[in-house]
Design a protein around this motif. Structure first.
Motif, PDB file in Angstrom:
ATOM      1  N   VAL A 169       0.837  -1.204   0.000  1.00  0.00           N
ATOM      2  CA  VAL A 169       0.000   0.000   0.000  1.00  0.00           C
ATOM      3  C   VAL A 169       0.871   1.253   0.000  1.00  0.00           C
ATOM      4  O   VAL A 169       0.643   2.198  -0.772  1.00  0.00           O
ATOM      5  CB  VAL A 169      -0.937   0.006   1.224  1.00  0.00           C
ATOM      6  CG1 VAL A 169      -1.760   1.286   1.263  1.00  0.00           C
ATOM      7  CG2 VAL A 169      -1.837  -1.211   1.199  1.00  0.00           C
ATOM      8  N   GLY A 170       1.903   1.264   0.867  1.00  0.00           N
ATOM      9  CA  GLY A 170       2.768   2.436   0.971  1.00  0.00           C
ATOM     10  C   GLY A 170       3.558   2.702  -0.289  1.00  0.00           C
ATOM     11  O   GLY A 170       3.718   3.863  -0.709  1.00  0.00           O
ATOM     12  N   ALA A 171       4.052   1.639  -0.910  1.00  0.00           N
ATOM     13  CA  ALA A 171       4.842   1.811  -2.141  1.00  0.00           C
ATOM     14  C   ALA A 171       3.979   2.339  -3.275  1.00  0.00           C
ATOM     15  O   ALA A 171       4.431   3.179  -4.074  1.00  0.00           O
ATOM     16  CB  ALA A 171       5.480   0.485  -2.521  1.00  0.00           C
ATOM     17  N   ARG A 172       2.750   1.868  -3.364  1.00  0.00           N
ATOM     18  CA  ARG A 172       1.858   2.364  -4.417  1.00  0.00           C
ATOM     19  C   ARG A 172       1.563   3.852  -4.199  1.00  0.00           C
ATOM     20  O   ARG A 172       1.602   4.647  -5.154  1.00  0.00           O
ATOM     21  CB  ARG A 172       0.558   1.563  -4.412  1.00  0.00           C
ATOM     22  CG  ARG A 172      -0.360   1.882  -5.589  1.00  0.00           C
ATOM     23  CD  ARG A 172      -1.673   1.134  -5.444  1.00  0.00           C
ATOM     24  NE  ARG A 172      -2.422   1.107  -6.696  1.00  0.00           N
ATOM     25  CZ  ARG A 172      -3.658   0.648  -6.828  1.00  0.00           C
ATOM     26  NH1 ARG A 172      -4.293   0.158  -5.761  1.00  0.00           N
ATOM     27  NH2 ARG A 172      -4.268   0.653  -7.989  1.00  0.00           N
ATOM     28  N   TYR A 173       1.278   4.206  -2.963  1.00  0.00           N
ATOM     29  CA  TYR A 173       1.015   5.607  -2.608  1.00  0.00           C
ATOM     30  C   TYR A 173       2.250   6.466  -2.890  1.00  0.00           C
ATOM     31  O   TYR A 173       2.162   7.545  -3.495  1.00  0.00           O
ATOM     32  CB  TYR A 173       0.633   5.670  -1.132  1.00  0.00           C
ATOM     33  CG  TYR A 173       0.508   7.055  -0.536  1.00  0.00           C
ATOM     34  CD1 TYR A 173      -0.689   7.753  -0.590  1.00  0.00           C
ATOM     35  CD2 TYR A 173       1.589   7.648   0.112  1.00  0.00           C
ATOM     36  CE1 TYR A 173      -0.811   9.012  -0.021  1.00  0.00           C
ATOM     37  CE2 TYR A 173       1.485   8.903   0.684  1.00  0.00           C
ATOM     38  CZ  TYR A 173       0.285   9.584   0.615  1.00  0.00           C
ATOM     39  OH  TYR A 173       0.175  10.841   1.178  1.00  0.00           O
ATOM     40  N   SER A 406      -8.295  -5.920  -2.606  1.00  0.00           N
ATOM     41  CA  SER A 406      -8.136  -6.825  -3.753  1.00  0.00           C
ATOM     42  C   SER A 406      -6.768  -6.617  -4.403  1.00  0.00           C
ATOM     43  O   SER A 406      -6.104  -7.580  -4.826  1.00  0.00           O
ATOM     44  CB  SER A 406      -9.257  -6.611  -4.777  1.00  0.00           C
ATOM     45  OG  SER A 406      -9.210  -5.289  -5.301  1.00  0.00           O
ATOM     46  N   PHE A 407      -6.303  -5.361  -4.435  1.00  0.00           N
ATOM     47  CA  PHE A 407      -4.975  -5.058  -4.971  1.00  0.00           C
ATOM     48  C   PHE A 407      -3.889  -5.620  -4.047  1.00  0.00           C
ATOM     49  O   PHE A 407      -2.902  -6.209  -4.515  1.00  0.00           O
ATOM     50  CB  PHE A 407      -4.814  -3.540  -5.118  1.00  0.00           C
ATOM     51  CG  PHE A 407      -3.492  -3.120  -5.683  1.00  0.00           C
ATOM     52  CD1 PHE A 407      -3.264  -3.154  -7.046  1.00  0.00           C
ATOM     53  CD2 PHE A 407      -2.460  -2.692  -4.850  1.00  0.00           C
ATOM     54  CE1 PHE A 407      -2.035  -2.771  -7.578  1.00  0.00           C
ATOM     55  CE2 PHE A 407      -1.242  -2.314  -5.362  1.00  0.00           C
ATOM     56  CZ  PHE A 407      -1.025  -2.354  -6.736  1.00  0.00           C
ATOM     57  N   ILE A 408      -4.076  -5.451  -2.732  1.00  0.00           N
ATOM     58  CA  ILE A 408      -3.096  -5.971  -1.773  1.00  0.00           C
ATOM     59  C   ILE A 408      -2.948  -7.479  -1.938  1.00  0.00           C
ATOM     60  O   ILE A 408      -1.832  -8.015  -2.022  1.00  0.00           O
ATOM     61  CB  ILE A 408      -3.526  -5.655  -0.320  1.00  0.00           C
ATOM     62  CG1 ILE A 408      -3.551  -4.150  -0.066  1.00  0.00           C
ATOM     63  CG2 ILE A 408      -2.579  -6.337   0.670  1.00  0.00           C
ATOM     64  CD1 ILE A 408      -4.122  -3.768   1.291  1.00  0.00           C
ATOM     65  N   LEU A 409      -4.061  -8.186  -1.979  1.00  0.00           N
ATOM     66  CA  LEU A 409      -4.019  -9.647  -2.033  1.00  0.00           C
ATOM     67  C   LEU A 409      -3.404 -10.150  -3.338  1.00  0.00           C
ATOM     68  O   LEU A 409      -2.685 -11.160  -3.348  1.00  0.00           O
ATOM     69  CB  LEU A 409      -5.428 -10.213  -1.843  1.00  0.00           C
ATOM     70  CG  LEU A 409      -6.076  -9.908  -0.487  1.00  0.00           C
ATOM     71  CD1 LEU A 409      -7.508 -10.449  -0.447  1.00  0.00           C
ATOM     72  CD2 LEU A 409      -5.255 -10.492   0.654  1.00  0.00           C
ATOM     73  N   GLU A 410      -3.688  -9.457  -4.430  1.00  0.00           N
ATOM     74  CA  GLU A 410      -3.101  -9.848  -5.720  1.00  0.00           C
ATOM     75  C   GLU A 410      -1.578  -9.730  -5.668  1.00  0.00           C
ATOM     76  O   GLU A 410      -0.847 -10.654  -6.059  1.00  0.00           O
ATOM     77  CB  GLU A 410      -3.657  -8.962  -6.832  1.00  0.00           C
ATOM     78  CG  GLU A 410      -3.072  -9.269  -8.205  1.00  0.00           C
ATOM     79  CD  GLU A 410      -3.554  -8.290  -9.267  1.00  0.00           C
ATOM     80  OE1 GLU A 410      -2.986  -8.318 -10.371  1.00  0.00           O
ATOM     81  OE2 GLU A 410      -4.484  -7.496  -8.989  1.00  0.00           O
TER      82      GLU A 410
END
Length: 422
Positions: A169-173, A406-410
């Motif tokens: 999550v942090g890297a995407r942000y 859903s993005f995290i789990l993928e």
């Protein structure tokens, strides 16, 4: 005057009967009391109650005790009360292992609620692996504790957030901000132990995936619970990164920011501090810089639900202090344990473990009001995660951008395959 024999015999018989009845009553009464007083179900909690991160243990103990008191007030488990037995490990792995053995062997604890940081949680894991006692890790966020099949054990579960989830999550942000602001030169400053090393590596891996143009220009690895960060701050300033990522937390992060302020660090570098947004950390910093990016740890405003706000008020009223990240993680640990007891009517660790796998509970800290104990690796998913930018006053982290599970789990699935965990 001589009494008639019949009256004397009758009186003696009565006295013998009364004496016998009295003896029976004297023996039988305590036996009856013992039968009515049901033995408590003891839950052992090893944690840190001294030193700079004593708030870890205090908040963990408070939260678990509050949940236990509510359950006991409702009648407990068929009249059996839960009893929390907390011991201070001082954050040392060897002491944590000793304390857990003492909780099991001397205190008679049937279940271990492990509120140790990752530095000691692995030691606790090995003790319960051997003893077979049900264990719920409520603080350690090092991903491998539950993700690595070689480390996992069927009797240990985790209700703490997991480093790889925060990293994705942090890297995407961070990648979105890096693209928008041209932040190409990055550096890290994280505590030198399993959680700091692993989570930093996971963050950098995904940052490069989401924004390939970034480059790492330096790393700083202060010791856990260090008192002086001057050397680390100086190293960062010399490297002149445009952005800095850190997994420092609690008193360590407070000291780092206070000392960084003296050198103008936060005016020169964009900082992404995953563990900043926790009330005690935010309020202990002498001058909280505006514009530091952070994940939520615990805030009464995220998730923005009535259930979360009410739980925060109840905790604050009871303990005269605001709840923090370790508070909700320990409450969730107790919520899962209590729901498993209710479902099974048992305090047997093996029975409870079977019930816990795949269990979903209603929770104020879930993205959609629920948190699930994933069966495959016995760790929680669905808890609320988001990132935002600080302001110096309450609510500290407004406009939090919530993560998409859903993005995290993928991405986590891909990571597990890469690591050989799947």
């Amino acid at each position: 005057m001589t009494r008639p024999a019949s009256r004397t015999t009758s009186r003696r018989a009565f006295m013998r009967g009364a004496t016998a009845s009295g003896a029976i009553a004297t023996i039988g009464f305590p036996t009856l009391v013992r039968g009515q007083a049901k033995a408590p179900i003891k839950i052992g909690q090893p944690t840190i109650l001294s030193g700079r991160v004593a708030q870890l243990g205090e908040s963990s103990r408070n939260a678990a005790q509050m949940a236990i008191e509510e359950f006991n007030a409702s009648g407990g488990l068929d009249g059996r009360m839960l009893e929390l037995v907390t011991r201070d490990s001082k954050g040392r792995p060897d002491e944590a292992a000793r304390v857990v053995r003492e909780l099991i062997n001397s205190d008679g604890c049937q279940i271990i609620l492990d509120a140790e940081a990752s530095s000691a949680a692995f030691a606790v894991q090995e003790v319960v692996r051997g003893s077979g006692h049900l264990c719920i890790h409520t603080v350690s966020e090092t991903s491998s504790l539950s993700a690595d099949p070689k480390i996992r054990t069927p009797n240990a579960f985790r209700t703490a957030r997991q480093g790889v989830h925060d990293s994705i999550v942090g890297a995407r942000y961070a990648a979105e901000i890096a693209k928008a602001e041209g932040l190409k030169r990055w550096m890290t400053c994280s505590p030198d132990y399993a959680y700091g090393r692993d989570t930093t590596a996971e963050f950098l891996q995904y940052l490069k995936v989401f924004e390939p143009s970034v480059e790492l220009v330096g790393e700083a690895w202060p010791k856990l619970f260090a008192s002086d960060y001057t050397e680390n701050v100086t190293k960062i300033l010399q490297a002149k990164p445009q952005a800095l990522f850190s997994t420092l937390y609690s008193g360590d992060l407070v000291s780092f920011i206070d000392q960084g302020n003296l050198y103008g660090l936060f005016e020169q570098t964009k900082v992404f501090a995953v563990n900043l947004a926790d009330y005690t950390t935010l309020r202990d910093i002498k001058r909280l810089p505006k514009g530091i990016h952070s994940s939520n740890r615990y805030l009464a405003t995220f998730p923005a639900t009535q259930a979360n706000a009410e739980w925060s008020k109840k905790y604050s009223k009871k303990f005269n202090v605001l709840p923090i990240n370790w508070s909700w993680e320990n409450v969730v640990g107790m919520q899962f344990l209590i729901e498993a007891m209710k479902k099974t009517g048992s305090d047997d660790g093996k029975v409870l473990a079977e019930a816990l796998r795949g269990m979903a509970i209603d929770s104020p800290f879930g993205t959609d009001g629920k948190i699930t104990m994933r069966a495959e690796d016995q760790t929680i998913v669905g808890y609320a995660i988001g990132w935002g930018t600080t302001i110096p006053t309450d609510p500290y982290l407004p406009n939090i951008k919530a993560a998409d599970w859903s993005f995290i789990l993928e991405r986590e699935g891909e990571w597990k395959k890469q690591k050989g965990y799947a």
